[in-house]
Design a protein around this motif. Structure first.
Motif, PDB file in Angstrom:
ATOM      1  N   VAL A 269       0.836  -1.201   0.000  1.00  0.00           N
ATOM      2  CA  VAL A 269       0.000   0.000   0.000  1.00  0.00           C
ATOM      3  C   VAL A 269       0.870   1.249   0.000  1.00  0.00           C
ATOM      4  N   LEU A 270       1.943   1.239   0.785  1.00  0.00           N
ATOM      5  CA  LEU A 270       2.839   2.387   0.846  1.00  0.00           C
ATOM      6  C   LEU A 270       3.795   2.461  -0.343  1.00  0.00           C
ATOM      7  N   GLN A 271       3.849   1.422  -1.164  1.00  0.00           N
ATOM      8  CA  GLN A 271       4.713   1.324  -2.339  1.00  0.00           C
ATOM      9  C   GLN A 271       6.177   1.593  -2.000  1.00  0.00           C
ATOM     10  N   VAL A 272       6.650   0.899  -0.992  1.00  0.00           N
ATOM     11  CA  VAL A 272       8.021   1.033  -0.544  1.00  0.00           C
ATOM     12  C   VAL A 272       8.931   0.212  -1.455  1.00  0.00           C
ATOM     13  N   PRO A 273      10.042   0.819  -1.937  1.00  0.00           N
ATOM     14  CA  PRO A 273      10.992  -0.001  -2.705  1.00  0.00           C
ATOM     15  C   PRO A 273      11.646  -1.046  -1.808  1.00  0.00           C
ATOM     16  N   PHE A 274      12.251  -2.042  -2.406  1.00  0.00           N
ATOM     17  CA  PHE A 274      12.928  -3.125  -1.687  1.00  0.00           C
ATOM     18  C   PHE A 274      11.950  -3.909  -0.821  1.00  0.00           C
ATOM     19  N   VAL A 275      10.793  -4.251  -1.346  1.00  0.00           N
ATOM     20  CA  VAL A 275       9.759  -4.941  -0.566  1.00  0.00           C
ATOM     21  C   VAL A 275      10.247  -6.306  -0.098  1.00  0.00           C
ATOM     22  N   SER A 276      11.062  -6.975  -0.887  1.00  0.00           N
ATOM     23  CA  SER A 276      11.491  -8.327  -0.518  1.00  0.00           C
ATOM     24  C   SER A 276      12.355  -8.337   0.738  1.00  0.00           C
ATOM     25  N   LEU A 277      13.124  -7.289   0.969  1.00  0.00           N
ATOM     26  CA  LEU A 277      14.013  -7.256   2.132  1.00  0.00           C
ATOM     27  C   LEU A 277      13.252  -7.236   3.455  1.00  0.00           C
ATOM     28  N   PRO A 278      12.257  -6.356   3.661  1.00  0.00           N
ATOM     29  CA  PRO A 278      11.522  -6.406   4.930  1.00  0.00           C
ATOM     30  C   PRO A 278      10.732  -7.696   5.132  1.00  0.00           C
ATOM     31  N   VAL A 279      10.163  -8.243   4.061  1.00  0.00           N
ATOM     32  CA  VAL A 279       9.410  -9.495   4.200  1.00  0.00           C
ATOM     33  C   VAL A 279      10.350 -10.626   4.599  1.00  0.00           C
ATOM     34  N   TYR A 280      11.544 -10.647   4.015  1.00  0.00           N
ATOM     35  CA  TYR A 280      12.544 -11.646   4.401  1.00  0.00           C
ATOM     36  C   TYR A 280      12.928 -11.479   5.869  1.00  0.00           C
ATOM     37  N   LEU A 281      13.106 -10.238   6.308  1.00  0.00           N
ATOM     38  CA  LEU A 281      13.499 -10.007   7.696  1.00  0.00           C
ATOM     39  C   LEU A 281      12.402 -10.383   8.676  1.00  0.00           C
ATOM     40  N   ILE A 282      11.141 -10.346   8.252  1.00  0.00           N
ATOM     41  CA  ILE A 282      10.064 -10.804   9.136  1.00  0.00           C
ATOM     42  C   ILE A 282      10.256 -12.285   9.445  1.00  0.00           C
ATOM     43  N   PHE A 283      10.638 -13.063   8.438  1.00  0.00           N
ATOM     44  CA  PHE A 283      10.898 -14.482   8.677  1.00  0.00           C
ATOM     45  C   PHE A 283      12.144 -14.692   9.532  1.00  0.00           C
ATOM     46  N   VAL A 284      13.164 -13.865   9.311  1.00  0.00           N
ATOM     47  CA  VAL A 284      14.426 -14.040  10.039  1.00  0.00           C
ATOM     48  C   VAL A 284      14.268 -13.681  11.507  1.00  0.00           C
ATOM     49  N   VAL A 285      13.554 -12.591  11.802  1.00  0.00           N
ATOM     50  CA  VAL A 285      13.491 -12.124  13.182  1.00  0.00           C
ATOM     51  C   VAL A 285      12.352 -12.744  13.975  1.00  0.00           C
ATOM     52  N   GLY A 286      11.494 -13.515  13.353  1.00  0.00           N
ATOM     53  CA  GLY A 286      10.398 -14.128  14.091  1.00  0.00           C
ATOM     54  C   GLY A 286      10.906 -15.176  15.069  1.00  0.00           C
ATOM     55  N   ARG A 287      10.738 -14.951  16.331  1.00  0.00           N
ATOM     56  CA  ARG A 287      11.201 -15.858  17.376  1.00  0.00           C
ATOM     57  C   ARG A 287      10.025 -16.270  18.256  1.00  0.00           C
ATOM     58  N   GLU A 288      10.325 -17.131  19.200  1.00  0.00           N
ATOM     59  CA  GLU A 288       9.282 -17.613  20.107  1.00  0.00           C
ATOM     60  C   GLU A 288       8.853 -16.547  21.101  1.00  0.00           C
ATOM     61  N   SER A 289       9.804 -15.779  21.579  1.00  0.00           N
ATOM     62  CA  SER A 289       9.526 -14.772  22.595  1.00  0.00           C
ATOM     63  C   SER A 289       9.380 -13.392  21.954  1.00  0.00           C
ATOM     64  N   PRO A 290       8.358 -12.630  22.334  1.00  0.00           N
ATOM     65  CA  PRO A 290       8.229 -11.274  21.778  1.00  0.00           C
ATOM     66  C   PRO A 290       9.410 -10.364  22.131  1.00  0.00           C
ATOM     67  N   ALA A 291      10.010 -10.554  23.297  1.00  0.00           N
ATOM     68  CA  ALA A 291      11.151  -9.721  23.681  1.00  0.00           C
ATOM     69  C   ALA A 291      12.361  -9.995  22.788  1.00  0.00           C
ATOM     70  N   VAL A 292      12.614 -11.255  22.494  1.00  0.00           N
ATOM     71  CA  VAL A 292      13.730 -11.611  21.615  1.00  0.00           C
ATOM     72  C   VAL A 292      13.452 -11.126  20.195  1.00  0.00           C
ATOM     73  N   THR A 293      12.194 -11.208  19.779  1.00  0.00           N
ATOM     74  CA  THR A 293      11.822 -10.714  18.450  1.00  0.00           C
ATOM     75  C   THR A 293      12.045  -9.211  18.348  1.00  0.00           C
ATOM     76  N   LEU A 294      11.664  -8.464  19.379  1.00  0.00           N
ATOM     77  CA  LEU A 294      11.868  -7.020  19.370  1.00  0.00           C
ATOM     78  C   LEU A 294      13.348  -6.678  19.320  1.00  0.00           C
ATOM     79  N   ARG A 295      14.149  -7.361  20.118  1.00  0.00           N
ATOM     80  CA  ARG A 295      15.589  -7.094  20.136  1.00  0.00           C
ATOM     81  C   ARG A 295      16.228  -7.433  18.798  1.00  0.00           C
ATOM     82  N   SER A 296      15.845  -8.563  18.215  1.00  0.00           N
ATOM     83  CA  SER A 296      16.446  -8.944  16.944  1.00  0.00           C
ATOM     84  C   SER A 296      15.878  -8.145  15.773  1.00  0.00           C
ATOM     85  N   THR A 297      14.823  -7.381  15.989  1.00  0.00           N
ATOM     86  CA  THR A 297      14.316  -6.462  14.974  1.00  0.00           C
ATOM     87  C   THR A 297      15.023  -5.120  15.054  1.00  0.00           C
TER      88      THR A 297
END
Length: 131
Positions: A16-44
């Motif tokens: 919707v925002l038409q941000v360039p490099f869309v693949s990079l943030p979507v990839y990072l969502i998979f990389v930083v997704g962890r079991e704990s929300p605190a670890v996810t926030l830190r790794s984001t």
């Protein structure tokens, strides 16, 4: 389920925002997704900080050398070496290659024959897309 929902909502927002490099943030969502929300926030926050540092280094190299192509090429070699050394020396190894990758991605934008203000805006969109 949480990771799938985060990817879908993030992708819809990025499209919707038409941000360039869309693949990079979507990839990072998979990389930083962890079991704990605190670890996810830190790794984001670490890659977001690295993107800011990579953008600052890119702008310092371009502004400080008056956009000299040879210096840009040599800076890629220097950053690649530094990222490799830091990957071996740090406790959180993926940060250094991520910094090197982001720097190379940002400095490559200056090879295009586009106005500098467009390149700077595109570089800033990379940071906006990582949020």
């Amino acid at each position: 389920m949480r990771i799938v929902l985060a990817v879908v909502l993030g992708l819809i927002l990025l499209l919707v925002l038409q941000v360039p490099f869309v693949s990079l943030p979507v990839y990072l969502i998979f990389v930083v997704g962890r079991e704990s929300p605190a670890v996810t926030l830190r790794s984001t926050l670490f890659p977001l900080g690295l993107a800011c540092v990579a953008l600052a280094v890119e702008l310092v190299v371009v502004i400080g050398t008056d956009n000299d192509p040879m210096i840009r090429l040599l800076s890629v070699a220097v950053i690649t070496f530094v990222a490799g050394v830091l990957a071996q020396a740090s406790n959180f190894a993926p940060l250094a290659p991520t910094f090197g990758f982001l720097y190379c991605l940002l400095i490559a934008l200056w090879e295009n024959q586009t106005p500098p203000d467009t390149i700077v805006k595109t570089s800033l969109y990379l940071i906006a897309g990582k949020r």
